[in-house]
Design an enzyme around this catalytic site. Structure first.
Site, PDB file in Angstrom:
ATOM      1  N   CYS A 176       5.215   4.716   8.898  1.00  0.00           N
ATOM      2  CA  CYS A 176       4.468   5.799   8.229  1.00  0.00           C
ATOM      3  C   CYS A 176       3.142   5.914   8.968  1.00  0.00           C
ATOM      4  CB  CYS A 176       4.313   5.430   6.753  1.00  0.00           C
ATOM      5  SG  CYS A 176       2.708   5.673   5.998  1.00  0.00           S
ATOM      6  N   CYS A 191      -0.097   4.632   7.265  1.00  0.00           N
ATOM      7  CA  CYS A 191      -0.068   3.178   7.061  1.00  0.00           C
ATOM      8  C   CYS A 191      -0.235   2.471   8.405  1.00  0.00           C
ATOM      9  CB  CYS A 191       1.258   2.738   6.438  1.00  0.00           C
ATOM     10  SG  CYS A 191       1.771   3.726   5.026  1.00  0.00           S
TER      11      CYS A 191
HETATM   12  P1  FAD Z   1       5.346  -5.389  -0.823  1.00  0.00           P
HETATM   13  O1  FAD Z   1       3.885  -5.094  -0.942  1.00  0.00           O
HETATM   14  O2  FAD Z   1       6.113  -4.706   0.253  1.00  0.00           O
HETATM   15  O3  FAD Z   1       5.480  -6.976  -0.641  1.00  0.00           O
HETATM   16  C1  FAD Z   1       6.690  -7.615  -0.177  1.00  0.00           C
HETATM   17  C2  FAD Z   1       6.735  -9.034  -0.746  1.00  0.00           C
HETATM   18  O4  FAD Z   1       5.638  -9.791  -0.223  1.00  0.00           O
HETATM   19  C3  FAD Z   1       6.542  -9.059  -2.257  1.00  0.00           C
HETATM   20  O5  FAD Z   1       7.760  -8.955  -2.932  1.00  0.00           O
HETATM   21  C4  FAD Z   1       5.880 -10.389  -2.492  1.00  0.00           C
HETATM   22  O6  FAD Z   1       6.857 -11.397  -2.582  1.00  0.00           O
HETATM   23  C5  FAD Z   1       5.093 -10.641  -1.242  1.00  0.00           C
HETATM   24  N1  FAD Z   1       3.664 -10.313  -1.386  1.00  0.00           N
HETATM   25  C6  FAD Z   1       3.123  -9.171  -1.907  1.00  0.00           C
HETATM   26  N2  FAD Z   1       1.795  -9.193  -1.800  1.00  0.00           N
HETATM   27  C7  FAD Z   1       1.471 -10.378  -1.228  1.00  0.00           C
HETATM   28  C8  FAD Z   1       0.257 -10.973  -0.869  1.00  0.00           C
HETATM   29  N3  FAD Z   1      -0.911 -10.362  -1.035  1.00  0.00           N
HETATM   30  N4  FAD Z   1       0.294 -12.201  -0.299  1.00  0.00           N
HETATM   31  C9  FAD Z   1       1.463 -12.841  -0.087  1.00  0.00           C
HETATM   32  N5  FAD Z   1       2.663 -12.307  -0.393  1.00  0.00           N
HETATM   33  C10 FAD Z   1       2.669 -11.100  -0.959  1.00  0.00           C
HETATM   34  N6  FAD Z   1       1.904   1.781   1.381  1.00  0.00           N
HETATM   35  C11 FAD Z   1       1.080   2.765   0.935  1.00  0.00           C
HETATM   36  O7  FAD Z   1       1.377   3.420  -0.057  1.00  0.00           O
HETATM   37  N7  FAD Z   1      -0.094   3.050   1.600  1.00  0.00           N
HETATM   38  C12 FAD Z   1      -0.474   2.351   2.706  1.00  0.00           C
HETATM   39  O8  FAD Z   1      -1.525   2.642   3.294  1.00  0.00           O
HETATM   40  C13 FAD Z   1       0.379   1.305   3.195  1.00  0.00           C
HETATM   41  N8  FAD Z   1       0.060   0.604   4.287  1.00  0.00           N
HETATM   42  C14 FAD Z   1       0.923  -0.359   4.750  1.00  0.00           C
HETATM   43  C15 FAD Z   1       0.606  -1.064   5.915  1.00  0.00           C
HETATM   44  C16 FAD Z   1       1.476  -2.021   6.407  1.00  0.00           C
HETATM   45  C17 FAD Z   1       1.099  -2.778   7.653  1.00  0.00           C
HETATM   46  C18 FAD Z   1       2.715  -2.267   5.749  1.00  0.00           C
HETATM   47  C19 FAD Z   1       3.691  -3.280   6.305  1.00  0.00           C
HETATM   48  C20 FAD Z   1       3.026  -1.574   4.591  1.00  0.00           C
HETATM   49  C21 FAD Z   1       2.150  -0.635   4.076  1.00  0.00           C
HETATM   50  N9  FAD Z   1       2.434   0.081   2.911  1.00  0.00           N
HETATM   51  C22 FAD Z   1       1.586   1.055   2.469  1.00  0.00           C
HETATM   52  C23 FAD Z   1       3.592  -0.293   2.075  1.00  0.00           C
HETATM   53  C24 FAD Z   1       3.182  -1.317   0.983  1.00  0.00           C
HETATM   54  O9  FAD Z   1       2.421  -2.382   1.525  1.00  0.00           O
HETATM   55  C25 FAD Z   1       4.390  -1.948   0.299  1.00  0.00           C
HETATM   56  O10 FAD Z   1       5.224  -2.528   1.258  1.00  0.00           O
HETATM   57  C26 FAD Z   1       5.196  -0.944  -0.523  1.00  0.00           C
HETATM   58  O11 FAD Z   1       4.370  -0.319  -1.466  1.00  0.00           O
HETATM   59  C27 FAD Z   1       6.354  -1.642  -1.278  1.00  0.00           C
HETATM   60  O12 FAD Z   1       5.811  -2.623  -2.147  1.00  0.00           O
HETATM   61  P2  FAD Z   1       6.633  -3.773  -2.805  1.00  0.00           P
HETATM   62  O13 FAD Z   1       6.285  -3.806  -4.240  1.00  0.00           O
HETATM   63  O14 FAD Z   1       8.065  -3.664  -2.444  1.00  0.00           O
HETATM   64  O15 FAD Z   1       6.050  -5.164  -2.214  1.00  0.00           O
END
Ligand code: FAD
Length: 455
Positions: free
Chosen positions: A385, A388
């Site tokens: 994206c 992001c």
């Molecule tokens: P995710 O946030 O994807 O986390 C995956 C797993 O990691 C979780 O299930 C948990 O087990 C673990 N986890 C979560 N947080 C932490 C933590 N702080 N420390 C350790 N472990 C953890 N989305 C946007 O809407 N706007 C953005 O600007 C954006 N920027 C992004 C930038 C990057 C580099 C990436 C890789 C993703 C970005 N995303 C962004 C997507 C967002 O971060 C999440 O991946 C998405 O919202 C899905 O969230 P999720 O609930 O599946 O868990």
């Protein structure tokens, strides 16, 4: 419940939560002013579109191109087109070309007023930044691409909810946390589990050294050898917390993740009303019950505060020019930087970098640490994206620059590595992001209390 009380000390930093929050109140207005009102700090140059994900195949259905990994919203067809993840993740505003090197060479002394596009407002941007310094923690933006990249307005592309998620985002976070599996004496560097690729700078490419089965075998071997290595709850990745350096690496990644989560929950699109507003449930799901994640975010704030404070005297003594071509604008930018660095330096020894890479296996870990950090910065090209990816790149560069300042700037040395414009811009913007996350988390906590009182 969040187990952090204001008096708790942030582990590995030397300050309490309350001290950092108070400091943030002082620094934030100056930092916002710097990053929002100066041309120099509100535009970032990067190569956003020309690089391929170097770690996995773009075509295999995982992330790596804009089209994939944005299918996370339920019934996407029901959502008005402008609110769909693909649209929200797009960049806005003019993109401008960097003035060509040929042009710069013609007149190297004169500040360039390149054609930077409508409203971009940036003038002097002469930088020869394709020379790599081995002390860099990040991959230079133009390492593999011939183009010098584009300028992007950070004001017009705020970091917020985009709807990006699903398998693509998960794969990137998975790979980032896997970088935390540090080398053990019996494992060569290329065996950083899962990242079965070796970067070959000469060929500007990656060599696959292990297949998935090989990685799995290695993982089992390592687990057998180190049965007591703890696992991080929820992620399943081994975090080897036996020494400060490895712990710091994990905390930086997790703190960055927490900060991204804070922003997307704070600046969330309500798809029913079409309004951008805080989403309390999003905060509860991702941060509220996870005191370790919040602690890591505060830790990053302490780390960046220390780097920015350390950089202050260096910027002053080197009379760094913010090359606007206009002396009064240059002076104004310098005064704003000065204000931020002085305020950041108002609490002495907030993080003691002198403790890292010195004892035990510390010195031998430094190169490994740097290589892993570079791998994480390369992983940003796998983020599917645009917005992001933009903020992912800025923040990895910002942390990389902070680490470079902390560990490679020796006050007694003549040989201080140069900081490029993009590094300075990334450092101050990453600091501003953390500052904003801390504020957002404070507000979310108040909302949780208010909700409890209502019930
Ligand atoms: P995710 O946030 O994807 O986390 C995956 C797993 O990691 C979780 O299930 C948990 O087990 C673990 N986890 C979560 N947080 C932490 C933590 N702080 N420390 C350790 N472990 C953890 N989305 C946007 O809407 N706007 C953005 O600007 C954006 N920027 C992004 C930038 C990057 C580099 C990436 C890789 C993703 C970005 N995303 C962004 C997507 C967002 O971060 C999440 O991946 C998405 O919202 C899905 O969230 P999720 O609930 O599946 O868990």
């Amino acid at each position: 419940e969040c187990a952090i009380t204001p008096k708790s000390i942030v582990q590995d930093a030397c300050a309490s939560y309350a001290t950092l929050e108070k400091l943030n109140e002082r620094v934030k207005p100056a930092l916002d002013d710097l990053t929002r009102t100066t041309d120099f700090f509100s535009h970032y140059r990067l190569n956003l579109f020309n690089k391929r994900c170097p770690f996995w195949n773009d075509e295999n259905g995982f992330c790596g191109n804009i089209g994939c990994a944005v299918e996370t919203l339920d019934n996407e067809e029901d959502i008005p087109e402008v609110w769909r993840a693909k649209e929200l993740g797009k960049l806005e505003g003019p993109l401008a070309k960097h003035p060509g090197k040929q042009e710069q060479k013609k007149n190297p002394k004169r500040p360039l007023h390149g054609e930077l596009g409508e409203d971009v407002g940036e003038s002097c941007v002469v930088e020869y930044d394709d020379e790599c310094d081995e002390r860099d923690y990040c991959v230079l933006e133009d390492e593999t691409a011939s183009s010098k990249g584009d300028y992007v307005s950070l004001l017009r592309n705020p970091e917020r909810f985009t709807g990006y998620g699903g398998e693509g985002a998960k794969q990137v976070w998975d790979a980032i946390y896997r970088e935390n599996c540090f080398q053990k004496s019996s494992f060569p560097h290329s065996a950083n589990l899962g990242m079965s690729l070796n970067y070959n700078p000469a060929a500007q490419g990656f060599k696959q050294v292990l297949d998935a089965a090989g990685r799995q075998a290695q993982l089992h071997a390592q687990r057998a050898q180190y049965p007591n290595t703890p696992f991080v709850a929820n992620t399943g990745y081994e975090v080897d917390d036996e020494c400060l350096e490895k712990r710091v690496f994990y905390r930086v990644m997790s703190g960055m993740h927490a900060s991204i989560s804070a922003h997307l929950c704070w600046d969330f699109l309500n798809q029913t009303t079409g309004l951008w507003q805080p989403n309390l449930q999003c905060y509860k799901d991702r941060l509220h019950g996870y005191s370790d994640r919040i602690s890591n975010l505060y830790f990053n704030y302490a780390l960046l505060t220390r780097a920015v404070a350390k950089l202050g005297p260096y910027l002053r003594s080197s009379e760094y020019t913010f090359c606007t071509g206009d002396p009064s604008e240059d002076m104004a930018t310098r005064a704003k930087v000065d204000e931020v660095t002085k305020k950041a330096g108002s609490i002495p020894q907030i993080f003691d970098e002198g403790l890292m890479f010195v004892n035990g296996e510390g010195p031998s870990l430094k190169e490994d640490f740097r290589n892993r950090f570079r791998n994480v910065s390369r992983l940003m090209d796998c983020v599917g994206c645009d917005k992001c990816r933009l903020w992912g790149k800025i923040q990895t560069n910002g942390y990389g620059t902070a680490l470079k300042v902390l560990f490679e700037f020796d006050n007694n040395s003549e040989d201080i590595p140069a900081l490029k414009r993009t590094e300075l811009v990334a450092l101050f913007n990453t600091y501003a992001r953390l500052s904003e996350s801390m504020r957002a988390i404070g507000k979310f906590k108040e909302m949780v209390v208010a909700e409890k009182n209502e019930n």
